[in-house]
Design a protein around this motif. Structure first.
Motif, PDB file in Angstrom:
ATOM      1  N   GLN A 143       0.833  -1.198   0.000  1.00  0.00           N
ATOM      2  CA  GLN A 143       0.000   0.000   0.000  1.00  0.00           C
ATOM      3  C   GLN A 143       0.873   1.255   0.000  1.00  0.00           C
ATOM      4  O   GLN A 143       0.629   2.219  -0.730  1.00  0.00           O
ATOM      5  CB  GLN A 143      -0.918  -0.029   1.240  1.00  0.00           C
ATOM      6  N   TRP A 144       1.910   1.205   0.845  1.00  0.00           N
ATOM      7  CA  TRP A 144       2.869   2.327   0.923  1.00  0.00           C
ATOM      8  C   TRP A 144       3.480   2.607  -0.457  1.00  0.00           C
ATOM      9  O   TRP A 144       3.548   3.750  -0.919  1.00  0.00           O
ATOM     10  CB  TRP A 144       3.944   1.976   1.963  1.00  0.00           C
ATOM     11  N   LEU A 145       3.902   1.555  -1.125  1.00  0.00           N
ATOM     12  CA  LEU A 145       4.559   1.720  -2.430  1.00  0.00           C
ATOM     13  C   LEU A 145       3.575   2.273  -3.466  1.00  0.00           C
ATOM     14  O   LEU A 145       3.940   3.130  -4.271  1.00  0.00           O
ATOM     15  CB  LEU A 145       5.145   0.381  -2.893  1.00  0.00           C
ATOM     16  N   ARG A 146       2.329   1.798  -3.412  1.00  0.00           N
ATOM     17  CA  ARG A 146       1.320   2.302  -4.362  1.00  0.00           C
ATOM     18  C   ARG A 146       1.055   3.791  -4.129  1.00  0.00           C
ATOM     19  O   ARG A 146       0.992   4.570  -5.070  1.00  0.00           O
ATOM     20  CB  ARG A 146       0.002   1.532  -4.204  1.00  0.00           C
ATOM     21  N   GLN A 147       0.920   4.158  -2.856  1.00  0.00           N
ATOM     22  CA  GLN A 147       0.645   5.575  -2.543  1.00  0.00           C
ATOM     23  C   GLN A 147       1.828   6.457  -2.927  1.00  0.00           C
ATOM     24  O   GLN A 147       1.659   7.567  -3.400  1.00  0.00           O
ATOM     25  CB  GLN A 147       0.313   5.732  -1.055  1.00  0.00           C
ATOM     26  N   THR A 148       3.040   5.933  -2.679  1.00  0.00           N
ATOM     27  CA  THR A 148       4.235   6.704  -3.042  1.00  0.00           C
ATOM     28  C   THR A 148       4.285   6.919  -4.549  1.00  0.00           C
ATOM     29  O   THR A 148       4.580   8.015  -5.034  1.00  0.00           O
ATOM     30  CB  THR A 148       5.516   5.970  -2.580  1.00  0.00           C
ATOM     31  N   SER A 149       3.977   5.869  -5.275  1.00  0.00           N
ATOM     32  CA  SER A 149       4.004   5.971  -6.732  1.00  0.00           C
ATOM     33  C   SER A 149       3.004   7.029  -7.214  1.00  0.00           C
ATOM     34  O   SER A 149       3.334   7.857  -8.071  1.00  0.00           O
ATOM     35  CB  SER A 149       3.690   4.605  -7.337  1.00  0.00           C
ATOM     36  N   ALA A 150       1.806   7.005  -6.635  1.00  0.00           N
ATOM     37  CA  ALA A 150       0.788   7.979  -7.037  1.00  0.00           C
ATOM     38  C   ALA A 150       1.251   9.396  -6.701  1.00  0.00           C
ATOM     39  O   ALA A 150       1.102  10.332  -7.484  1.00  0.00           O
ATOM     40  CB  ALA A 150      -0.525   7.666  -6.331  1.00  0.00           C
ATOM     41  N   ARG A 151       1.848   9.529  -5.517  1.00  0.00           N
ATOM     42  CA  ARG A 151       2.328  10.842  -5.067  1.00  0.00           C
ATOM     43  C   ARG A 151       3.424  11.375  -5.988  1.00  0.00           C
ATOM     44  O   ARG A 151       3.434  12.546  -6.367  1.00  0.00           O
ATOM     45  CB  ARG A 151       2.867  10.657  -3.647  1.00  0.00           C
ATOM     46  N   LEU A 152       4.360  10.495  -6.354  1.00  0.00           N
ATOM     47  CA  LEU A 152       5.473  10.917  -7.207  1.00  0.00           C
ATOM     48  C   LEU A 152       4.965  11.275  -8.599  1.00  0.00           C
ATOM     49  O   LEU A 152       5.483  12.204  -9.230  1.00  0.00           O
ATOM     50  CB  LEU A 152       6.534   9.813  -7.298  1.00  0.00           C
ATOM     51  N   SER A 153       3.961  10.549  -9.037  1.00  0.00           N
ATOM     52  CA  SER A 153       3.431  10.834 -10.359  1.00  0.00           C
ATOM     53  C   SER A 153       2.727  12.194 -10.355  1.00  0.00           C
ATOM     54  O   SER A 153       2.874  12.994 -11.275  1.00  0.00           O
ATOM     55  CB  SER A 153       2.535   9.661 -10.756  1.00  0.00           C
ATOM     56  N   GLU A 154       2.015  12.470  -9.258  1.00  0.00           N
ATOM     57  CA  GLU A 154       1.354  13.766  -9.091  1.00  0.00           C
ATOM     58  C   GLU A 154       2.377  14.916  -9.065  1.00  0.00           C
ATOM     59  O   GLU A 154       2.125  16.000  -9.560  1.00  0.00           O
ATOM     60  CB  GLU A 154       0.659  13.700  -7.731  1.00  0.00           C
ATOM     61  N   HIS A 155       3.535  14.659  -8.459  1.00  0.00           N
ATOM     62  CA  HIS A 155       4.541  15.723  -8.279  1.00  0.00           C
ATOM     63  C   HIS A 155       5.704  15.611  -9.260  1.00  0.00           C
ATOM     64  O   HIS A 155       6.764  16.195  -9.033  1.00  0.00           O
ATOM     65  CB  HIS A 155       5.071  15.696  -6.844  1.00  0.00           C
ATOM     66  N   LYS A 156       5.499  14.859 -10.315  1.00  0.00           N
ATOM     67  CA  LYS A 156       6.556  14.624 -11.304  1.00  0.00           C
ATOM     68  C   LYS A 156       7.168  15.937 -11.803  1.00  0.00           C
ATOM     69  O   LYS A 156       8.381  16.116 -11.799  1.00  0.00           O
ATOM     70  CB  LYS A 156       5.937  13.844 -12.473  1.00  0.00           C
ATOM     71  N   ASP A 157       6.303  16.861 -12.225  1.00  0.00           N
ATOM     72  CA  ASP A 157       6.810  18.110 -12.796  1.00  0.00           C
ATOM     73  C   ASP A 157       7.481  18.983 -11.740  1.00  0.00           C
ATOM     74  O   ASP A 157       8.497  19.622 -12.010  1.00  0.00           O
ATOM     75  CB  ASP A 157       5.679  18.898 -13.471  1.00  0.00           C
TER      76      ASP A 157
END
Lengths: 325, 204
Positions: B8-22
């Motif tokens: 769950q942690w890894l999924r949330q981190t991935s979503a967060r990083l994708s949101e903050h990619k730019d």
């Protein structure tokens, strides 16, 4: 941003596939990797591997072939490939004589290669790494980047390895070449990363950036654009400070991606004239795009102080996509 | 933390990083070559894609798998640093199905040691280690206080703004690197904030 491409995230794959498609007899891509190797390896020789982020074409895959590299590892644009990719290259070209890795001095590249070396060692493959740091624009020697001088190191090291020299000997000559190679560059325009879509830095029309690297990173100084003669002088003044007097020279004038050949030769002419005026003997000169920075306009100068040994390997035959002699 | 919470942690981190990619890439623009967001996004996306395949792995093996995926898919300097951190946590948690109390601090200190060795860096150099190290220290013997951990990560990240960067391409700027927050410290902050979010959700 206008670029000839499809999906920006697939640009490296497109390049590698295109390179192999156009040179099937000479090159192959290792399955499931971004590693290009010679189609046929010369038996019983030390493997020479180089690599790094993409965006510097023809470096490094364009230098795979007889007399130069055995394998080149391509990362994403301006991003070091992972350790697993370097390991695949090492495994592919090791023939029991060991493998030398020629690495430009960037933290990511060095870390990934070190990890790959540890993994290779666990499999019983001997490896050595030589770090190339020819960029005199950076005063702290430890932080110096590897730029266009890298290809001269690859050329000389590859020629020596082709003779069947040992890993130890190949490493010695690679290190000697690094110690005698110095470069510096200027940019007239920044470059644009395909996946980012905007220029890597802003540069006004009348400005040039002095001492840039090859990743669109900022240089050390920004000033008004001057003539080719003055640019040659500016770069030579810095480079010559670290090149021993008397020794004959090899000169590499390297276009950064968007500088026309006509301008490259104008700068080559100014550079050679100024070197001759200083009684420096330019024995070999190379002009063209050897280590680019995507679509950056600009140029780098590299001087290599030659002795007989290095001069011999520099002139040795080579058969790669980019460099044939 | 059990293996399901780790996923769950890894999924949330991935979503967060994708949101903050730019945002991450823009921060990297000032210090490096402007691709930290793209690289981290690619790496964690590969991790999330792998999660379905790695269904039967133990927590320890999962962390190792995450580490090697990050080395391979992030590339650059962030790949080996994040990758080494996850691999060391995996090694420290061998045989442990549920990370509690001292296992947290053991895993995190091994990760910090790994980052320092791999990057030949220490705290104060203006890198992601300036987040990982205070976070490791915030895990004390007892059960973790997730608010403390999140705030240690936040303070560590903020502190990099005032540092003269000593490692990576940012180091080429010398004093000019002051005033820029380290993008690797920011992505690490997101990672630990999502860890805290995951664990707090589990407590409710």
């Amino acid at each position: 941003m206008k670029k000839l491409m499809n999906d920006p995230e697939q640009i490296v794959t497109g390049f590698l596939e295109g390179l192999v498609a156009a040179n099937r007899e000479q090159l192959q891509r290792l399955e499931d990797t971004d590693v290009i190797t010679r189609r046929v390896l010369k038996p019983q020789k030390v493997g020479i591997v180089s690599g790094g982020g993409s965006g510097h074409e023809p470096a490094h895959a364009g230098y795979v072939g007889a007399g130069m590299l055995d394998a080149a590892v391509a990362g994403e644009v301006f991003t070091s490939p992972g350790a697993d990719q370097f390991l695949s290259a090492i495994q592919a070209v090791d023939q029991g004589e060991g493998v030398l890795l020629l690495v430009k001095n960037y933290n990511g590249d060095v870390m990934n290669v070190e990890m790959a070396q540890e993994m290779a060692e666990a499999e019983g493959i001997s490896t050595e790494m030589v770090i190339i740091n020819d960029d005199v624009a950076v005063s702290d020697v430890k932080q110096r980047r590897g730029i266009a001088g890298t290809v001269l190191v690859q050329k000389i090291t590859g020629a020596l390895a082709e003779t069947g020299a040992s890993l130890k000997e190949v490493k010695r000559v690679a290190e000697k070449t690094v110690n005698q190679t110095r470069s510096m560059s200027v940019a007239l325009t920044p470059c644009t990363l395909p996946a980012v879509g905007q220029p890597s830095f802003d540069l006004a029309d009348e400005e040039m950036e002095v001492g840039i690297g090859i990743h669109g990173e900022r240089g050390v100084d920004r000033r008004e654009v001057v003539t080719s003669e003055e640019i040659a002088k500016l770069l030579l003044d810095h480079i010559l400070e670290e090149i021993p007097e008397q020794m004959p020279l090899a000169l590499l004038v390297n276009g950064m991606g968007s500088t026309p050949l006509i301008e490259q030769y104008v700068l080559a002419n100014d550079t050679i004239k100024q070197l001759e005026k200083k009684d420096r003997d330019v024995q070999h000169a190379f002009v063209g795009e050897y280590m680019t920075s995507l679509d950056m306009a600009g140029i780098s100068l590299t001087l290599l102080a030659l002795d007989e040994e290095l001069s011999g390997y520099l002139q040795a035959p080579v058969q790669t996509v980019q460099w044939k002699q | 933390m059990n293996v399901e919470q780790a996923k769950q942690w890894l999924r949330q981190t991935s979503a967060r990083l994708s949101e903050h990619k730019d945002e991450l890439s823009t921060l990297d623009h000032a210090l490096g070559d402007g691709d930290h967001g793209v690289n981290m996004h690619r790496g964690f996306q590969a991790v999330v894609e792998g999660l379905d395949e790695w269904e039967d792995l133990s927590l320890s093996s999962l962390m190792q798998k995450v580490g090697s995926t990050l080395v391979s898919k992030v590339g650059g300097a962030a790949g080996p640093l994040y990758g080494t951190a996850f691999m060391r946590m995996g090694a420290a948690w061998k045989g442990i199905e549920q990370v509690n109390g001292s296992a947290w601090s053991e895993g995190l200190s091994k990760a910090v040691e790994g980052i320092a060795q791999r990057g030949k860096t220490s705290t104060g150099d203006g890198t992601l280690l300036d987040v990982w190290s205070p976070v490791a220290e915030a895990f004390t013997e007892g059960e973790p206080s997730w608010d403390n951990i999140e705030s240690a990560a936040y303070k560590g990240m903020e502190a990099t703004e005032e540092m003269v960067v000593k490692k990576g391409r940012g180091a080429l700027l010398g004093e000019q690197s002051v005033g820029h927050i380290d993008p690797g410290a920011v992505s690490s902050y997101y990672l630990f904030q999502e860890l805290a979010n995951t664990m707090k959700a589990g407590e409710q």
